[in-house]
Design a protein around this motif. Structure first.
Motif, PDB file in Angstrom:
ATOM      1  N   GLU A   1       6.635  -1.475   0.288  1.00 55.75           N
ATOM      2  CA  GLU A   1       5.188  -1.730   0.383  1.00 55.75           C
ATOM      3  C   GLU A   1       4.416  -0.745  -0.485  1.00 55.75           C
ATOM      4  OE1 GLU A   1       3.267  -2.452   4.162  1.00 55.75           O
ATOM      5  OE2 GLU A   1       5.229  -2.723   5.104  1.00 55.75           O
ATOM      6  N   ALA A   2       4.909   0.511  -0.527  1.00 53.57           N
ATOM      7  CA  ALA A   2       4.253   1.518  -1.361  1.00 53.57           C
ATOM      8  C   ALA A   2       4.288   1.098  -2.823  1.00 53.57           C
ATOM      9  CB  ALA A   2       4.927   2.866  -1.177  1.00 53.57           C
ATOM     10  N   VAL A   3       5.435   0.588  -3.274  1.00 56.88           N
ATOM     11  CA  VAL A   3       5.536   0.132  -4.668  1.00 56.88           C
ATOM     12  C   VAL A   3       4.559  -1.002  -4.927  1.00 56.88           C
ATOM     13  CG1 VAL A   3       7.039  -1.021  -6.350  1.00 56.88           C
ATOM     14  CG2 VAL A   3       7.928   0.873  -4.963  1.00 56.88           C
ATOM     15  N   ARG A   4       4.450  -1.940  -3.978  1.00 58.22           N
ATOM     16  CA  ARG A   4       3.549  -3.082  -4.174  1.00 58.22           C
ATOM     17  C   ARG A   4       2.091  -2.627  -4.313  1.00 58.22           C
ATOM     18  NH1 ARG A   4       4.693  -5.528   0.097  1.00 58.22           N
ATOM     19  NH2 ARG A   4       2.791  -5.302   1.341  1.00 58.22           N
ATOM     20  N   HIS A   5       1.644  -1.731  -3.448  1.00 59.47           N
ATOM     21  CA  HIS A   5       0.260  -1.250  -3.527  1.00 59.47           C
ATOM     22  C   HIS A   5       0.037  -0.411  -4.788  1.00 59.47           C
ATOM     23  CE1 HIS A   5      -1.339  -2.686   0.273  1.00 59.47           C
ATOM     24  NE2 HIS A   5      -0.202  -2.328   0.866  1.00 59.47           N
ATOM     25  N   ALA A   6       1.006   0.420  -5.171  1.00 59.50           N
ATOM     26  CA  ALA A   6       0.850   1.254  -6.361  1.00 59.50           C
ATOM     27  C   ALA A   6       0.816   0.406  -7.627  1.00 59.50           C
ATOM     28  CB  ALA A   6       1.988   2.270  -6.429  1.00 59.50           C
ATOM     29  N   GLU A   7       1.637  -0.647  -7.666  1.00 64.12           N
ATOM     30  CA  GLU A   7       1.598  -1.526  -8.842  1.00 64.12           C
ATOM     31  C   GLU A   7       0.275  -2.270  -8.925  1.00 64.12           C
ATOM     32  OE1 GLU A   7       5.161  -3.819  -8.393  1.00 64.12           O
ATOM     33  OE2 GLU A   7       6.345  -2.456  -9.657  1.00 64.12           O
ATOM     34  N   ALA A   8      -0.257  -2.691  -7.765  1.00 69.30           N
ATOM     35  CA  ALA A   8      -1.581  -3.334  -7.760  1.00 69.30           C
ATOM     36  C   ALA A   8      -2.640  -2.361  -8.270  1.00 69.30           C
ATOM     37  CB  ALA A   8      -1.925  -3.805  -6.349  1.00 69.30           C
TER      38      ALA A   8
ATOM     39  N   ALA B   1       8.403   6.388  -4.869  1.00 68.10           N
ATOM     40  CA  ALA B   1       9.047   5.340  -4.056  1.00 68.10           C
ATOM     41  C   ALA B   1      10.424   4.990  -4.602  1.00 68.10           C
ATOM     42  CB  ALA B   1       8.148   4.114  -4.020  1.00 68.10           C
ATOM     43  N   GLN B   2      10.543   4.899  -5.936  1.00 63.03           N
ATOM     44  CA  GLN B   2      11.833   4.553  -6.538  1.00 63.03           C
ATOM     45  C   GLN B   2      12.873   5.628  -6.228  1.00 63.03           C
ATOM     46  OE1 GLN B   2      12.317   1.712  -7.475  1.00 63.03           O
ATOM     47  NE2 GLN B   2      10.623   0.850  -8.664  1.00 63.03           N
ATOM     48  N   GLY B   3      12.443   6.889  -6.278  1.00 64.70           N
ATOM     49  CA  GLY B   3      13.371   7.963  -5.943  1.00 64.70           C
ATOM     50  C   GLY B   3      13.846   7.864  -4.512  1.00 64.70           C
TER      51      GLY B   3
END
Length: 934
Positions: A783-790, A814-816
């Motif tokens: 979810e963190a990746v989704r919000h950060a990409e947005a 998040a990837q780490g």
């Protein structure tokens, strides 16, 4: 083996390592070292060092500058010493510094040892020891470091030791018949102090003893001319006695006996027959209490032989006269020739101040001079007065002095007399002689105030300690106010102490709470007020309109609608008697003086003028807060406020450190303005100041204060949706650091709704990124990746490089966490490059910290430790306390997980020290780690 260090302060300040001289750096570093050397291993407080480097108006960063200079000196003395290491030469001693130094490594200590040995010897060996001691002097103490031609009192005192040694050496050489040994040293000392009559007298005797009678007579003529031209006086008894030995063609070895004989002969001709010693001291106060520190300081100053005057200064009503009279009674037995006293009326109402001539006429009459024999001219009166006192030991009490000019003619020239003077102004300094010392009288301590009331009221005070505490607080520990309350209590037996305390409380800070005694307070305060120029009087009446009790010079200028230069001059005038300037350089007013100023303002200034002053001060803080937040590089820059329509400008800032120091100094004022802005109908001021402070609150880990300030601003914004959205996002940041993630998420959702409605895409991006941060903490990494990409997409569409880079950092984290370490490392490296290009210290430090964490996850220890150290250095340079502590916690956790409890405990302890005095939840977590660790 390291070569030993040695130092010199008897002349220009120098230092050596072995035979190699050390470059001591800037003037400020040499000046700081000079004071440490003059103390010869004694402690020098940081406050003293600030006063030394800045005679007035020290900058907010003054203490940090002192610490930085100390660090630079340490590394000059101990090359290779790490930046934050304490070292072994220049060491910390509580809130002070001192040099660890021995008797051989400092010329001042060698000089003192030789002089002490000489004093214990006699004949030619004593003279040789004096000669050896005096050859250590190359110039005045700390030569070349004076500011504006003025030497620091500590350096003057050390110079005084030299001149005392010269006098003693001359006496010993004359007795031993070998004056040629020390004559060069006597000449040099006499050149430095051409108006020191005792020193010049010895020069005459030494020249005569060396067969240079003609040169000695020429020297006397030159001295006589200097005294007349520069001081308006004739040579004193000692100089005239030395001259007479020249005229008699006689320079006896026992010159002291000859000098005494000539002195008596002259006195028979020129001075009055001694009458009964005058005893003019006022009666000591029957209830005198406290002031032990000031009295001890006075006794310590008098332990040497250089003190000629003690000048007690302080605000109206602080008890200067009471202390001076008490001290005079304690010291009177030391002065067998009597005591003189004059109230110089320097601050009485009207123009009734006593002139120096008037005071001298009274003193001369008391000393037995017939009125007809008293000269008419001031300088002649002063000369006769000094001639009489030169042969006596007398105590002179001068009360209520206006300035130095009023008392300088009343000071003895030579001899063993002492002056005790009082003034509402600090009047000693460069204008006064070296032997005059200030004694500042502050408010009573709580214990002293309680003792005063107990002595005056007896059992009544002991029976009601709570009422006594309330009275002390309402009187602001001012002795005059406490004495008036005590007198009122004694004079009205039916009036209980709780009733007195209640009346004071109900007066809400007004002088009327003192009942009939309030007229006495007003009268005492009015003497100082009436002495003010009109401009200073107006500013005094406006100062209580400032939101808090302390203010800067810039704020005072805005309050009065003045230029900075004009405000500085008026504050200096007020500060002489009605204000206090603490070490921070800010101005404050005692509560009772503040109450007096409020009453004056309401009486003399119309409502429109007072209201305009408040508006100006609000303008000043709003404009200054905006300017201060810019160097902190906020993620969302504030809109620039409209220029003040009242001619006020905010202060400027040269960089991040200065801005952070200003926020720290003005924090209480700024939060008070935010809380009151609704009453002033200035919602824009409330939310702009609150948002300007959020980076300061974050970096100093004041998260609860952040939340409270933003809440107050939100309540004041009314129906401004843009301001509400920004404040909801700010509140979310405070909640995040307080570990209240659910509440933080709620604020972010409210902010997102408002920004969507307003079409503010950049702000929407920040909200999405903040949500990503919360999801990271909740371990919901996808979810963190989704919000950060947005967020990144929104920032890119708006061309916001910094926002896009911040989003990339969240994605990398998040990837780490998802185990994609190589991909995360690549993103971190790219983010760091972008932040470095933007000059964003926070971004660089955060990226370095996460690089280190990722390296630790793949067991690349060297890269991890190097990156963590880089992050610490970056955050410390930014003044980001909380982030520095977070990095240190990560290092401690790493060492703990890898079985190194010692390194772990050290890192956690250092992190806890960073958070000292903050309300960060992280501090509690660190304490838990340390308890478990033990």
């Amino acid at each position: 083996m390291t070569s030993p260090l040695s130092f010199a302060v008897l002349g220009p300040v120098r230092a050596w390592r072995g035979q190699s001289e050390i470059d001591l750096g800037t003037r400020q570093q040499r000046l700081l070292l000079a004071l440490l050397l003059a103390r010869a291993g004694g402690a020098v407080s940081v406050a003293e060092l600030v006063d030394l480097l800045w005679e007035s108006d020290p900058p907010p960063s003054a203490v940090n500058v002192v610490h930085r200079h100390v660090g630079m000196l340490r590394r000059r003395f101990e090359p290779g010493l790490p930046t934050r290491a304490p070292g072994s030469v220049l060491i910390r001693d509580g809130a002070a510094y001192r040099l660890r130094i021995d008797g051989q490594s400092l010329d001042l200590l060698r000089f003192r040892r030789l002089v002490a040995r000489a004093g214990a010897s006699s004949g030619e060996p004593a003279v040789e020891l004096y000669r050896e001691a005096l050859t250590l002097w190359r110039d005045r103490c700390a030569a070349g470091l004076q500011a504006g031609g003025r030497a620091h009192p500590e350096f003057v005192a050390v110079d005084g030791e030299r001149f005392a040694a010269v006098r003693a050496a001359t006496d010993a050489a004359l007795r031993a018949g070998c004056v040629h040994v020390v004559l060069p040293a006597i000449r040099r000392a006499a050149e430095y102090e051409p108006l020191d009559e005792a020193l010049q007298a010895r020069l005459l005797l030494a020249l005569a003893a060396d067969g240079r009678r003609t040169e000695a007579l020429a020297a006397y003529a030159d001295i006589e001319h200097r005294l007349a031209e520069e001081l308006g006086i004739q040579p004193g008894v000692e100089l005239r006695a030395a001259r007479d030995t020249l005229l008699d063609h006689d320079a006896p070895a026992d010159h002291a006996r000859s000098r005494r004989g000539v002195g008596r002969a002259e006195l028979e001709v020129s001075q009055p027959t001694r009458a009964e010693p005058p005893a003019q001291l006022p009666a000591d106060h029957p209830y005198f209490t406290g002031r032990r520190g000031v009295l001890a300081t006075a006794r310590a100053l008098l332990a040497g032989d250089r003190t000629t005057a003690l000048v007690i200064d302080g605000m109206p009503g602080v008890g200067k006269t009471t202390v001076a009279v008490h001290l005079a009674h304690q010291l009177a037995p030391r002065y067998p020739d009597g005591q003189l006293h004059a109230d110089l009326r320097g601050f009485d109402s009207g123009d009734s101040a006593m002139t120096p001539a008037e005071a001298l006429r009274g003193f001369l009459w008391s000393l037995g001079v017939a009125p007809a024999a008293i000269p008419a001219e001031l300088h002649a009166q002063a000369g006769l007065y000094r001639s009489i006192l030169a042969e006596r030991r007398m105590l002179i009490l001068l009360d209520n002095c206006r300035d130095w000019d009023q008392i300088r003619h009343l000071l003895p020239g030579t001899g063993g007399s002492l002056v005790i003077a009082t003034s509402r102004r600090r009047i000693t300094g460069a204008a006064g002689p070296a032997g005059a010392h200030p004694l500042h009288l502050d408010l009573l301590t709580d214990a002293e105030a309680r003792e005063l009331l107990t002595r005056r009221l007896g059992d009544a005070a002991a029976a009601d300690p709570a009422a006594v505490d309330e009275i002390i607080a309402r009187c602001g520990r001012l002795p005059l106010a406490l004495a008036l309350v005590a007198t009122r209590g004694v004079g009205r037996p039916g009036l209980s102490l709780p009733a007195v305390a209640r009346e004071l409380a109900e007066a809400d800070g007004r002088l009327t709470g003192f009942g009939d005694a309030h007229a006495d307070l007003e009268a005492i305060f009015s003497w100082s007020y009436r002495a003010l120029t009109p401009g200073a009087a107006r500013l005094f009446r406006l100062l209580p309109l400032h939101p808090t009790g302390e203010l800067s010079t810039e704020a005072a200028a805005a309050l009065g609608g003045l230029s900075l230069r004009a405000a500085r001059g008026l504050l200096a005038e007020l500060g002489a008697q009605l204000l206090v300037q603490p070490d921070s350089g800010r101005w404050r007013m005692h509560d009772l003086l503040r109450a007096y100023a409020v009453e004056l303002g309401e009486e003399h200034d119309d409502a429109a003028e007072r209201d305009a002053a408040v508006e100006r001060i609000y303008d000043f803080y709003q404009l200054s807060a905006y300017a201060a937040q810019l160097p902190l590089q906020p993620q969302v820059p504030l809109p620039e406020p409209e220029p003040s329509g009242r001619g006020v400008t905010g202060r400027g800032f040269t960089g991040r450190a200065e801005a952070m120091a200003w926020f720290a100094a003005e924090q209480r004022v700024l939060t008070d303005i935010v809380a009151r802005a609704h009453e002033r109908r200035r919602p824009g001021t409330a939310w702009q100041i609150a948002l300007a402070m959020q980076n300061f609150f974050q970096d100093t880990a004041q998260f609860r204060q952040w939340a409270a300030t933003a809440d107050a601003a939100l309540a004041a914004t009314g129906d401004d949706p843009a301001a509400q959205a920004l404040l909801h996002r700010s509140l979310a940041g405070a909640c995040y650091f307080l570990a209240d993630l659910d509440r933080g998420l709620s604020h972010l959702q409210q902010a997102r709704t408002l920004f969507d409605r307003l079409g503010r895409r950049t702000e929407q991006g920040h909200v999405e990124n903040n949500i990503a941060e919360i999801r990271l903490d909740q371990r919901r990494y996808r979810e963190a990746v989704r919000h950060a990409e947005a967020a990144r997409a929104l920032f890119r569409s708006e061309g916001n490089v910094r926002g896009a880079t911040t989003a990339l950092l969240a994605i990398a984290r998040a990837q780490g966490r998802l185990g994609r370490h190589a991909e995360a490392l690549g993103m971190f490296v790219e983010a760091r490059r972008q932040f470095e290009a933007l000059g964003d210290l926070h971004g660089v430090g955060t990226t370095q910290a996460w690089l280190a964490h990722t390296y630790s996850m793949i067991d690349d220890l060297p890269h991890a430790l190097a990156s963590w150290q880089q992050a610490i250095d970056t955050f410390r340079a930014a003044g980001a306390t909380h982030h520095t502590a977070e990095v240190l916690v990560s290092i401690g956790d790493f060492h703990s997980a890898n079985g190194d409890p010692t390194q772990a405990g050290q890192a956690w302890s250092e992190a806890l020290a960073e958070l000292d005095g903050t309300d960060s939840p992280l501090a509690r977590q660190i304490r838990d780690r340390l308890r478990w660790h033990r």
